[in-house]
Scaffold this motif. Sequence first.
Motif, PDB file in Angstrom:
ATOM      1  N   ALA A  44       0.864  -1.186   0.000  1.00  0.00           N
ATOM      2  CA  ALA A  44       0.000   0.000   0.000  1.00  0.00           C
ATOM      3  C   ALA A  44       0.893   1.226   0.000  1.00  0.00           C
ATOM      4  O   ALA A  44       1.855   1.308   0.776  1.00  0.00           O
ATOM      5  CB  ALA A  44      -0.918   0.002   1.212  1.00  0.00           C
ATOM      6  N   LEU A  45       0.609   2.174  -0.875  1.00  0.00           N
ATOM      7  CA  LEU A  45       1.433   3.365  -1.028  1.00  0.00           C
ATOM      8  C   LEU A  45       0.532   4.595  -1.020  1.00  0.00           C
ATOM      9  O   LEU A  45      -0.446   4.648  -1.766  1.00  0.00           O
ATOM     10  CB  LEU A  45       2.227   3.302  -2.338  1.00  0.00           C
ATOM     11  CG  LEU A  45       3.092   4.507  -2.673  1.00  0.00           C
ATOM     12  CD1 LEU A  45       4.175   4.703  -1.625  1.00  0.00           C
ATOM     13  CD2 LEU A  45       3.709   4.335  -4.062  1.00  0.00           C
ATOM     14  N   SER A  61      -6.847  -4.005  -1.118  1.00  0.00           N
ATOM     15  CA  SER A  61      -7.717  -2.927  -0.675  1.00  0.00           C
ATOM     16  C   SER A  61      -6.934  -2.037   0.278  1.00  0.00           C
ATOM     17  O   SER A  61      -6.306  -2.535   1.238  1.00  0.00           O
ATOM     18  CB  SER A  61      -8.957  -3.478   0.021  1.00  0.00           C
ATOM     19  OG  SER A  61      -9.711  -2.439   0.612  1.00  0.00           O
ATOM     20  N   MET A  62      -6.967  -0.733   0.009  1.00  0.00           N
ATOM     21  CA  MET A  62      -6.246   0.203   0.860  1.00  0.00           C
ATOM     22  C   MET A  62      -6.746   0.148   2.288  1.00  0.00           C
ATOM     23  O   MET A  62      -5.951   0.177   3.251  1.00  0.00           O
ATOM     24  CB  MET A  62      -6.369   1.614   0.291  1.00  0.00           C
ATOM     25  CG  MET A  62      -5.659   2.676   1.127  1.00  0.00           C
ATOM     26  SD  MET A  62      -3.871   2.435   1.209  1.00  0.00           S
ATOM     27  CE  MET A  62      -3.428   2.872  -0.484  1.00  0.00           C
ATOM     28  N   GLU A  63      -8.042   0.050   2.497  1.00  0.00           N
ATOM     29  CA  GLU A  63      -8.616   0.025   3.842  1.00  0.00           C
ATOM     30  C   GLU A  63      -8.176  -1.224   4.590  1.00  0.00           C
ATOM     31  O   GLU A  63      -7.846  -1.165   5.786  1.00  0.00           O
ATOM     32  CB  GLU A  63     -10.137   0.094   3.740  1.00  0.00           C
ATOM     33  CG  GLU A  63     -10.823   0.189   5.104  1.00  0.00           C
ATOM     34  CD  GLU A  63     -12.333   0.328   4.963  1.00  0.00           C
ATOM     35  OE1 GLU A  63     -13.007   0.373   6.017  1.00  0.00           O
ATOM     36  OE2 GLU A  63     -12.824   0.390   3.815  1.00  0.00           O
ATOM     37  N   GLU A  64      -8.171  -2.370   3.907  1.00  0.00           N
ATOM     38  CA  GLU A  64      -7.757  -3.611   4.560  1.00  0.00           C
ATOM     39  C   GLU A  64      -6.285  -3.562   4.954  1.00  0.00           C
ATOM     40  O   GLU A  64      -5.908  -4.015   6.037  1.00  0.00           O
ATOM     41  CB  GLU A  64      -8.011  -4.784   3.626  1.00  0.00           C
ATOM     42  CG  GLU A  64      -9.490  -5.078   3.383  1.00  0.00           C
ATOM     43  CD  GLU A  64      -9.687  -6.244   2.437  1.00  0.00           C
ATOM     44  OE1 GLU A  64      -8.661  -6.781   1.948  1.00  0.00           O
ATOM     45  OE2 GLU A  64     -10.846  -6.610   2.179  1.00  0.00           O
ATOM     46  N   VAL A  65      -5.484  -3.000   4.089  1.00  0.00           N
ATOM     47  CA  VAL A  65      -4.048  -2.904   4.399  1.00  0.00           C
ATOM     48  C   VAL A  65      -3.814  -1.982   5.583  1.00  0.00           C
ATOM     49  O   VAL A  65      -3.011  -2.274   6.479  1.00  0.00           O
ATOM     50  CB  VAL A  65      -3.273  -2.417   3.165  1.00  0.00           C
ATOM     51  CG1 VAL A  65      -1.797  -2.223   3.509  1.00  0.00           C
ATOM     52  CG2 VAL A  65      -3.406  -3.407   2.020  1.00  0.00           C
ATOM     53  N   ILE A  66      -4.528  -0.861   5.624  1.00  0.00           N
ATOM     54  CA  ILE A  66      -4.370   0.086   6.732  1.00  0.00           C
ATOM     55  C   ILE A  66      -4.842  -0.548   8.041  1.00  0.00           C
ATOM     56  O   ILE A  66      -4.185  -0.401   9.095  1.00  0.00           O
ATOM     57  CB  ILE A  66      -5.131   1.382   6.436  1.00  0.00           C
ATOM     58  CG1 ILE A  66      -4.457   2.121   5.268  1.00  0.00           C
ATOM     59  CG2 ILE A  66      -5.171   2.279   7.665  1.00  0.00           C
ATOM     60  CD1 ILE A  66      -5.194   3.366   4.829  1.00  0.00           C
ATOM     61  N   ASN A  67      -5.960  -1.249   8.033  1.00  0.00           N
ATOM     62  CA  ASN A  67      -6.446  -1.918   9.246  1.00  0.00           C
ATOM     63  C   ASN A  67      -5.468  -2.990   9.714  1.00  0.00           C
ATOM     64  O   ASN A  67      -5.243  -3.160  10.921  1.00  0.00           O
ATOM     65  CB  ASN A  67      -7.821  -2.539   8.984  1.00  0.00           C
ATOM     66  CG  ASN A  67      -8.898  -1.487   8.809  1.00  0.00           C
ATOM     67  OD1 ASN A  67      -8.800  -0.377   9.343  1.00  0.00           O
ATOM     68  ND2 ASN A  67      -9.944  -1.807   8.058  1.00  0.00           N
TER      69      ASN A  67
END
Length: 216
Positions: A44-45, A61-67
Amino acid sequence: MVRGKTQMKRIENATSRQVTFSKRRNGLLKKAFELSVLCDAEVALIIFSPRGKLCEFASSSMEEVINRYRNHVKDVQTENSVTEEDVQHLRQETESMGNKIKVLELAKRKLLGQGLGSSTIEELQEIEHQLEKSICTIRARKMQVYNEQVEELRAKEKLLASQNAMLSGKCLAQTKEMIEERRANFQTMNNGESSDVETGLFIGLHENRTRQERPK
């Protein structure tokens, strides 16, 4: 044309700075994509331009990576963090161990006859009882060691006696063999001397013997 080394400092020219940002951003996005595809990594970048424009890339998914990142950081902080209760518990244990060490040191000094000035009659009697008990234990162990040494010496004595008897038997047998050998040699020598002596044995009548012995 040889390309010069880029200095790592802020580009003062706004146009050049914007051009460099666009080129480096595109290169970074390309590298992130290649990393996710070639290595099967979850990437994720997130990039904000100088003007505040958002540019992002996520392999899933950006949200999944952040979580996932937040949960990982939270778990690591929980494992490494030390609560106030743990610190207080460690302090109490340390203090308790220090008090126990002091008590043991004091008891040791009293058993050695030191620091008895402040002891009560009950404490002195208890110390005396402990010393008597220790003396009994030491004496019992001393007798046990003494008996073990006596048994060991007796076993060595039996072994030496057995070896002495064996050696005596060998010496006696050798002495008998020597005596028998000398006796046999002596008899052999006597028999040889008897056979070499000339005897005056004459077979015939006594008169004829007398005549023969007279000179003519």
